[in-house]
Design a protein around this motif. Structure first.
Motif, PDB file in Angstrom:
ATOM      1  N   HIS A 110       0.825  -1.214   0.000  1.00 13.52           N
ATOM      2  CA  HIS A 110       0.000   0.000   0.000  1.00 13.52           C
ATOM      3  C   HIS A 110       0.861   1.267   0.000  1.00 13.52           C
ATOM      4  CE1 HIS A 110       0.571  -0.277   4.397  1.00 13.52           C
ATOM      5  NE2 HIS A 110       0.297   1.019   4.422  1.00 13.52           N
ATOM      6  N   ASP A 111       2.080   1.199   0.581  1.00 15.01           N
ATOM      7  CA  ASP A 111       3.007   2.343   0.522  1.00 15.01           C
ATOM      8  C   ASP A 111       3.499   2.554  -0.907  1.00 15.01           C
ATOM      9  OD1 ASP A 111       2.831   2.829   3.263  1.00 15.01           O
ATOM     10  OD2 ASP A 111       4.600   1.619   3.728  1.00 15.01           O
ATOM     11  N   LYS A 112       3.801   1.456  -1.578  1.00 16.43           N
ATOM     12  CA  LYS A 112       4.266   1.525  -2.961  1.00 16.43           C
ATOM     13  C   LYS A 112       3.184   2.132  -3.856  1.00 16.43           C
ATOM     14  CE  LYS A 112       6.643  -1.363  -6.321  1.00 16.43           C
ATOM     15  NZ  LYS A 112       7.170  -2.699  -6.597  1.00 16.43           N
ATOM     16  N   LYS A 113       1.949   1.700  -3.649  1.00 19.36           N
ATOM     17  CA  LYS A 113       0.822   2.231  -4.426  1.00 19.36           C
ATOM     18  C   LYS A 113       0.613   3.713  -4.128  1.00 19.36           C
ATOM     19  CE  LYS A 113      -4.069   1.552  -5.377  1.00 19.36           C
ATOM     20  NZ  LYS A 113      -5.281   0.798  -5.042  1.00 19.36           N
ATOM     21  N   TRP A 114       0.685   4.093  -2.847  1.00 22.49           N
ATOM     22  CA  TRP A 114       0.520   5.493  -2.443  1.00 22.49           C
ATOM     23  C   TRP A 114       1.578   6.358  -3.121  1.00 22.49           C
ATOM     24  CZ3 TRP A 114       3.491   9.250  -0.197  1.00 22.49           C
ATOM     25  CH2 TRP A 114       2.818  10.385   0.272  1.00 22.49           C
ATOM     26  N   LEU A 115       2.838   5.901  -3.060  1.00 23.17           N
ATOM     27  CA  LEU A 115       3.937   6.669  -3.648  1.00 23.17           C
ATOM     28  C   LEU A 115       3.766   6.805  -5.158  1.00 23.17           C
ATOM     29  CD1 LEU A 115       6.592   8.160  -3.239  1.00 23.17           C
ATOM     30  CD2 LEU A 115       7.763   5.954  -3.457  1.00 23.17           C
ATOM     31  N   LYS A 116       3.422   5.732  -5.822  1.00 22.02           N
ATOM     32  CA  LYS A 116       3.228   5.788  -7.284  1.00 22.02           C
ATOM     33  C   LYS A 116       2.133   6.782  -7.646  1.00 22.02           C
ATOM     34  CE  LYS A 116       2.401   2.979 -11.345  1.00 22.02           C
ATOM     35  NZ  LYS A 116       2.235   1.645 -11.911  1.00 22.02           N
ATOM     36  N   THR A 117       1.030   6.752  -6.898  1.00 18.72           N
ATOM     37  CA  THR A 117      -0.080   7.680  -7.140  1.00 18.72           C
ATOM     38  C   THR A 117       0.364   9.123  -6.945  1.00 18.72           C
ATOM     39  OG1 THR A 117      -1.700   6.030  -6.471  1.00 18.72           O
ATOM     40  CG2 THR A 117      -2.411   8.341  -6.403  1.00 18.72           C
ATOM     41  N   LYS A 118       1.067   9.398  -5.853  1.00 16.80           N
ATOM     42  CA  LYS A 118       1.503  10.768  -5.547  1.00 16.80           C
ATOM     43  C   LYS A 118       2.540  11.262  -6.557  1.00 16.80           C
ATOM     44  CE  LYS A 118      -1.301  11.202  -2.313  1.00 16.80           C
ATOM     45  NZ  LYS A 118      -2.561  11.830  -2.689  1.00 16.80           N
ATOM     46  N   VAL A 119       3.441  10.393  -6.976  1.00 10.34           N
ATOM     47  CA  VAL A 119       4.438  10.799  -7.971  1.00 10.34           C
ATOM     48  C   VAL A 119       3.742  11.139  -9.288  1.00 10.34           C
ATOM     49  CG1 VAL A 119       6.378   9.990  -9.396  1.00 10.34           C
ATOM     50  CG2 VAL A 119       6.409   9.638  -6.914  1.00 10.34           C
ATOM     51  N   CYS A 120       2.767  10.352  -9.684  1.00  7.43           N
ATOM     52  CA  CYS A 120       1.998  10.661 -10.905  1.00  7.43           C
ATOM     53  C   CYS A 120       1.288  12.010 -10.773  1.00  7.43           C
ATOM     54  CB  CYS A 120       0.998   9.562 -11.210  1.00  7.43           C
ATOM     55  SG  CYS A 120       1.756   8.051 -11.823  1.00  7.43           S
ATOM     56  N   GLU A 121       0.727  12.287  -9.613  1.00  7.96           N
ATOM     57  CA  GLU A 121       0.088  13.589  -9.369  1.00  7.96           C
ATOM     58  C   GLU A 121       1.105  14.715  -9.505  1.00  7.96           C
ATOM     59  OE1 GLU A 121      -1.831  13.587  -5.537  1.00  7.96           O
ATOM     60  OE2 GLU A 121      -3.190  11.960  -6.100  1.00  7.96           O
ATOM     61  N   MET A 122       2.295  14.524  -8.939  1.00  7.32           N
ATOM     62  CA  MET A 122       3.331  15.564  -9.009  1.00  7.32           C
ATOM     63  C   MET A 122       3.790  15.787 -10.446  1.00  7.32           C
ATOM     64  SD  MET A 122       3.852  16.773  -5.995  1.00  7.32           S
ATOM     65  CE  MET A 122       2.587  16.295  -4.839  1.00  7.32           C
ATOM     66  N   VAL A 123       3.904  14.719 -11.208  1.00 10.55           N
ATOM     67  CA  VAL A 123       4.292  14.844 -12.618  1.00 10.55           C
ATOM     68  C   VAL A 123       3.279  15.722 -13.353  1.00 10.55           C
ATOM     69  CG1 VAL A 123       4.507  13.565 -14.798  1.00 10.55           C
ATOM     70  CG2 VAL A 123       5.662  12.738 -12.741  1.00 10.55           C
ATOM     71  N   ASP A 124       1.990  15.503 -13.088  1.00  4.85           N
ATOM     72  CA  ASP A 124       0.948  16.328 -13.709  1.00  4.85           C
ATOM     73  C   ASP A 124       0.997  17.768 -13.208  1.00  4.85           C
ATOM     74  OD1 ASP A 124       0.012  14.239 -15.239  1.00  4.85           O
ATOM     75  OD2 ASP A 124      -1.590  13.711 -13.839  1.00  4.85           O
ATOM     76  N   ILE A 125       1.064  17.943 -11.901  1.00  3.09           N
ATOM     77  CA  ILE A 125       1.068  19.286 -11.309  1.00  3.09           C
ATOM     78  C   ILE A 125       2.253  20.107 -11.808  1.00  3.09           C
ATOM     79  CG2 ILE A 125       1.420  20.561  -9.142  1.00  3.09           C
ATOM     80  CD1 ILE A 125      -0.253  18.314  -7.769  1.00  3.09           C
ATOM     81  N   PHE A 126       3.417  19.483 -11.897  1.00  6.81           N
ATOM     82  CA  PHE A 126       4.638  20.196 -12.260  1.00  6.81           C
ATOM     83  C   PHE A 126       4.931  20.177 -13.761  1.00  6.81           C
ATOM     84  CE2 PHE A 126       5.195  19.820  -7.751  1.00  6.81           C
ATOM     85  CZ  PHE A 126       5.911  20.947  -7.398  1.00  6.81           C
TER      86      PHE A 126
END
Length: 127
Positions: free
Chosen positions: A4-20
């Motif tokens: 679940h940590d791996k999934k959380w991190l992948k989701t957040k990194v994808c969000e950051m890629v979009d935001i930035f």
């Protein structure tokens, strides 16, 4: 790292890629089981290779000891390093005696300003 940590991190990194606005970048994430040797309290760090549009996010064990909100703030901080990488490269080159043209300075200034404006504009539209 737990699933679940791996999934959380992948989701957040994808969000950051979009935001930035990093969709044209190769963004990798590396997770370490051991603390960073020269900075054992480091939660994360970002390495940027501007020329090749690559960013490597390194996650250290103490990242997972942070509260979720602190982890998000840490990711935001690390992704901000991507934005400022090129201006700091210019500063470093200048500091080391390399000549930088006025056009290059103007290009970096405009590119960084436009990049930040796009990020802020997008966030304001969704707020």
């Amino acid at each position: 790292m737990k699933a679940h940590d791996k999934k959380w991190l992948k989701t957040k990194v994808c969000e950051m890629v979009d935001i930035f606005y990093l969709n044209g970048w190769e963004v990798e994430t590396e997770c370490f089981k051991e603390p960073k040797s020269d900075s054992p309290g480091a939660a994360a760090e970002m390495t940027t290779v501007w020329k090749y549009r690559q960013a490597i996010l390194k996650i250290y064990p103490c990242f997972w000891q942070l509260e979720e909100n602190e982890r998000k703030e840490t990711l935001i901080h690390e992704f901000c390093h991507v934005i400022v990488a090129r201006p700091f490269l210019l500063i470093d080159n200048t500091k080391n005696g390399h000549l930088i043209s006025d056009n290059e300075i103007d290009d970096i200034h405009e590119h960084t300003t436009s990049w930040m404006a796009q990020i802020i504009s997008a966030r304001l539209k969704t707020a």
